[in-house]
Design a protein around this motif. Structure first.
Motif, PDB file in Angstrom:
ATOM      1  N   GLY A 146      -7.003  16.043   7.409  1.00 18.79           N
ATOM      2  CA  GLY A 146      -7.241  14.875   6.596  1.00 18.79           C
ATOM      3  C   GLY A 146      -6.045  14.431   5.774  1.00 18.79           C
ATOM      4  O   GLY A 146      -4.987  15.061   5.784  1.00 18.79           O
ATOM      5  N   PRO A 147      -6.215  13.325   5.024  1.00 19.13           N
ATOM      6  CA  PRO A 147      -5.081  12.698   4.341  1.00 19.13           C
ATOM      7  C   PRO A 147      -4.507  13.501   3.178  1.00 19.13           C
ATOM      8  O   PRO A 147      -3.288  13.499   2.977  1.00 19.13           O
ATOM      9  N   ARG A 148      -5.364  14.167   2.410  1.00 20.81           N
ATOM     10  CA  ARG A 148      -4.822  14.932   1.266  1.00 20.81           C
ATOM     11  C   ARG A 148      -3.946  16.081   1.736  1.00 20.81           C
ATOM     12  O   ARG A 148      -2.860  16.306   1.210  1.00 20.81           O
ATOM     13  N   ALA A 149      -4.415  16.798   2.719  1.00 23.63           N
ATOM     14  CA  ALA A 149      -3.622  17.900   3.271  1.00 23.63           C
ATOM     15  C   ALA A 149      -2.348  17.374   3.930  1.00 23.63           C
ATOM     16  O   ALA A 149      -1.291  18.004   3.848  1.00 23.63           O
ATOM     17  N   ALA A 150      -2.437  16.206   4.549  1.00 20.71           N
ATOM     18  CA  ALA A 150      -1.256  15.600   5.173  1.00 20.71           C
ATOM     19  C   ALA A 150      -0.194  15.280   4.131  1.00 20.71           C
ATOM     20  O   ALA A 150       0.992  15.534   4.338  1.00 20.71           O
ATOM     21  N   LEU A 151      -0.625  14.742   3.017  1.00 18.44           N
ATOM     22  CA  LEU A 151       0.315  14.426   1.941  1.00 18.44           C
ATOM     23  C   LEU A 151       0.972  15.693   1.409  1.00 18.44           C
ATOM     24  O   LEU A 151       2.194  15.754   1.228  1.00 18.44           O
ATOM     25  N   VAL A 152       0.182  16.720   1.183  1.00 19.67           N
ATOM     26  CA  VAL A 152       0.722  17.983   0.664  1.00 19.67           C
ATOM     27  C   VAL A 152       1.712  18.589   1.659  1.00 19.67           C
ATOM     28  O   VAL A 152       2.822  18.990   1.295  1.00 19.67           O
ATOM     29  N   ALA A 153       1.328  18.670   2.921  1.00 19.61           N
ATOM     30  CA  ALA A 153       2.205  19.283   3.927  1.00 19.61           C
ATOM     31  C   ALA A 153       3.497  18.488   4.089  1.00 19.61           C
ATOM     32  O   ALA A 153       4.588  19.071   4.155  1.00 19.61           O
ATOM     33  N   GLY A 154       3.374  17.170   4.155  1.00 21.29           N
ATOM     34  CA  GLY A 154       4.572  16.338   4.302  1.00 21.29           C
ATOM     35  C   GLY A 154       5.514  16.467   3.123  1.00 21.29           C
ATOM     36  O   GLY A 154       6.734  16.589   3.284  1.00 21.29           O
ATOM     37  N   LEU A 155       4.953  16.477   1.918  1.00 19.63           N
ATOM     38  CA  LEU A 155       5.798  16.608   0.719  1.00 19.63           C
ATOM     39  C   LEU A 155       6.376  18.010   0.592  1.00 19.63           C
ATOM     40  O   LEU A 155       7.492  18.171   0.080  1.00 19.63           O
ATOM     41  N   MET A 156       5.637  19.013   1.064  1.00 18.59           N
ATOM     42  CA  MET A 156       6.183  20.370   1.014  1.00 18.59           C
ATOM     43  C   MET A 156       7.449  20.467   1.855  1.00 18.59           C
ATOM     44  O   MET A 156       8.452  21.031   1.422  1.00 18.59           O
ATOM     45  N   LEU A 157       7.431  19.905   3.059  1.00 20.44           N
ATOM     46  CA  LEU A 157       8.633  19.934   3.888  1.00 20.44           C
ATOM     47  C   LEU A 157       9.696  18.999   3.330  1.00 20.44           C
ATOM     48  O   LEU A 157      10.883  19.315   3.363  1.00 20.44           O
ATOM     49  N   ALA A 158       9.280  17.860   2.790  1.00 16.51           N
ATOM     50  CA  ALA A 158      10.240  16.908   2.224  1.00 16.51           C
ATOM     51  C   ALA A 158      11.039  17.525   1.089  1.00 16.51           C
ATOM     52  O   ALA A 158      12.216  17.199   0.898  1.00 16.51           O
ATOM     53  N   LEU A 159      10.424  18.417   0.325  1.00 14.12           N
ATOM     54  CA  LEU A 159      11.076  19.013  -0.839  1.00 14.12           C
ATOM     55  C   LEU A 159      11.536  20.456  -0.602  1.00 14.12           C
ATOM     56  O   LEU A 159      12.028  21.100  -1.530  1.00 14.12           O
ATOM     57  N   PHE A 160      11.425  20.946   0.600  1.00 11.96           N
ATOM     58  CA  PHE A 160      11.788  22.332   0.922  1.00 11.96           C
ATOM     59  C   PHE A 160      13.315  22.451   0.971  1.00 11.96           C
ATOM     60  O   PHE A 160      13.968  21.971   1.900  1.00 11.96           O
ATOM     61  N   ALA A 161      13.878  23.086  -0.034  1.00 10.78           N
ATOM     62  CA  ALA A 161      15.336  23.132  -0.219  1.00 10.78           C
ATOM     63  C   ALA A 161      16.089  23.693   1.001  1.00 10.78           C
ATOM     64  O   ALA A 161      17.121  23.109   1.385  1.00 10.78           O
ATOM     65  N   PRO A 162      15.648  24.788   1.614  1.00 14.58           N
ATOM     66  CA  PRO A 162      16.399  25.265   2.778  1.00 14.58           C
ATOM     67  C   PRO A 162      16.467  24.248   3.910  1.00 14.58           C
ATOM     68  O   PRO A 162      17.494  24.139   4.585  1.00 14.58           O
ATOM     69  N   ALA A 163      15.402  23.504   4.127  1.00 12.58           N
ATOM     70  CA  ALA A 163      15.425  22.475   5.184  1.00 12.58           C
ATOM     71  C   ALA A 163      16.428  21.390   4.839  1.00 12.58           C
ATOM     72  O   ALA A 163      17.194  20.930   5.694  1.00 12.58           O
ATOM     73  N   ILE A 164      16.450  20.957   3.599  1.00 12.36           N
ATOM     74  CA  ILE A 164      17.387  19.912   3.164  1.00 12.36           C
ATOM     75  C   ILE A 164      18.825  20.405   3.345  1.00 12.36           C
ATOM     76  O   ILE A 164      19.692  19.685   3.864  1.00 12.36           O
TER      77      ILE A 164
END
Length: 141
Positions: free
Chosen positions: A117-135
């Motif tokens: 669903g949408p809430r989990a999608a927002l959380v997962a997307g933002l988690m990767l968006a802000l994940f320092a090692p990925a950046i």
């Protein structure tokens, strides 16, 4: 089992994806802006130098090699495509990789939306968006 599907008061999927994309791109742009003045920004060292030389050969027409792949073989082809379409500057490569990282965040959000669903999608997307090692890793050549 209930699914967190779209209800009249839940955000539309494209809004979730747009927010994730905006956050991911903003954080990556800030990171590149912060490291741009560093003296090592334009250096290609170690694997980066090897990938650059390999991609340059591919961009110049040497699509195949007689050597065994000892590193990830797709990356030099992606670099070569960037070199042919844009240029071979480190900044261009890092910008393209930031865009690809942003796309990964949106894809994670889309996959999560399909299952949870949408809430989990927002959380997962933002988690990767802000994940320092990925950046950080997206900023490497």
């Amino acid at each position: 089992m209930t699914h967190e599907g779209l209800t009249p008061d839940s955000p539309q999927p494209w809004r979730v994806y747009a927010l994730v994309a905006f956050a991911a791109l903003l954080v990556r742009a800030i990171y590149l802006w912060q490291i741009y003045p560093a003296p090592f920004f334009d250096l290609r060292m170690g694997d980066g130098a090897v990938y650059h030389a390999w991609a340059t050969r591919i961009a110049n027409g040497a699509w195949f090699s007689d050597h065994v792949f000892y590193q990830a073989p797709l990356y030099p082809y992606v670099l070569a495509l960037v070199y042919v379409v844009f240029d071979d500057s480190v900044l261009t490569v890092r910008l393209v990789q930031a865009l690809m990282g942003t796309g990964a965040c949106v894809l994670i959000a889309a996959a999560t939306h399909a299952f949870f669903g949408p809430r989990a999608a927002l959380v997962a997307g933002l988690m990767l968006a802000l994940f320092a090692p990925a950046i950080f890793l997206e900023g490497l050549i």
